[in-house]
Write an enzyme that holds these catalytic residues in place. Sequence first.
Site, PDB file in Angstrom:
ATOM      1  CE  LYS A 263      42.246  88.890  43.447  1.00  0.00           C
ATOM      2  NZ  LYS A 263      42.860  90.029  44.134  1.00  0.00           N
TER       3      LYS A 263
ATOM      4  CD  GLU B  44      40.674  94.225  51.747  1.00  0.00           C
ATOM      5  OE1 GLU B  44      40.960  93.023  51.680  1.00  0.00           O
ATOM      6  OE2 GLU B  44      39.854  94.782  50.988  1.00  0.00           O
TER       7      GLU B  44
ATOM      8  CE1 TYR C  52      41.371  92.272  41.042  1.00  0.00           C
ATOM      9  CE2 TYR C  52      43.465  91.147  40.810  1.00  0.00           C
ATOM     10  CZ  TYR C  52      42.660  92.045  41.478  1.00  0.00           C
ATOM     11  OH  TYR C  52      43.143  92.703  42.578  1.00  0.00           O
TER      12      TYR C  52
ATOM     13  CG  LEU D 103      39.745  89.590  48.192  1.00  0.00           C
ATOM     14  CD1 LEU D 103      38.647  89.696  47.137  1.00  0.00           C
ATOM     15  CD2 LEU D 103      41.098  89.627  47.536  1.00  0.00           C
TER      16      LEU D 103
END
Length: 284
Positions: A146, A179, A33, A203
């Site tokens: 993702k 992250e 996505y 990411l």
Amino acid sequence: MPELAYVNGTWSTIEAACVSIDDRGFQFGDGVYEVIRSYDGRLWALDRHLRRLEHSMRAIALTGAPTAEVKPRIIELFERGQMREGVVYLQVTRGVAPRRHAYNAGGQPTVVMTVRAQHAVDIQLYASGVPAITVPEIRWSRRDIKSTNLLGNILAKQRAVESGAYEAIFVEADGRVTEGSSTNVFIVRKGCLLTREKGPHILAGITRDLIVETALEQGISVEERPFTVEEMRAADELFLTGTGTEVLGVVTLDQQRIQMGRVGDLTRALLDAFHERVRQARDD
Ligand code: PMP
């Protein structure tokens, strides 16, 4: 300002949109996505998002929805929605098939999109900064994809919310920071920016890249390498980046203050520089 959905060529209200329960996105989270926002009626960093979508699709061998065909649909959706400050959500799954783990290559993917009004972060938080917590990194080792399969991120964010924090920051077993659950993490040390290098650990955030580029343009040095949770706790400044989050200072980590517990000067300057970049529509 109509909120709209698109499912494989069919336009509808969001409530009326539907996909099969046999969709592999629903059954397995077998999909990828993107979330793209607009500023002042213009989709921000659309081509960067499409490049990342292509990376995600290639990584999971998801074919049949080339970005060259998806891009005009995104633009059409956005134009139909007539949003000045909007969010386009785009999901491509491996489509409908009897529930078996292995897939048939070359099946028809499902393309789902919605456009909605952007619910911006409370502006006060940019001035006050936000609390964050650390959580063990429990996700898989391909965080550059993702994937719609966000269980690890969801469980982490829930812990953050339940402890009154804005974000949960993942820390690997060896102490290295990756992250946030939906953001990238930067620290400032002696006027330099430090953030995790791109690769399978994180990411590749679009906002992350834009902040790295903006900092370099301004003569601020940037190191992209692993850093430890101790380095993060001792940082002069700590901030998060993301499409919705922009550049948001973190002032407490696990209830301990970062420096004086105030948003740092470089964090503020980078948020201003980011907004200037948005005003200039400089997102290539
Ligand atoms: N990391 C994760 C896990 C995310 O979900 C997001 C939000 N997409 C980000 C980083 C930030 O990426 P971006 O700046 O492209 O929104």
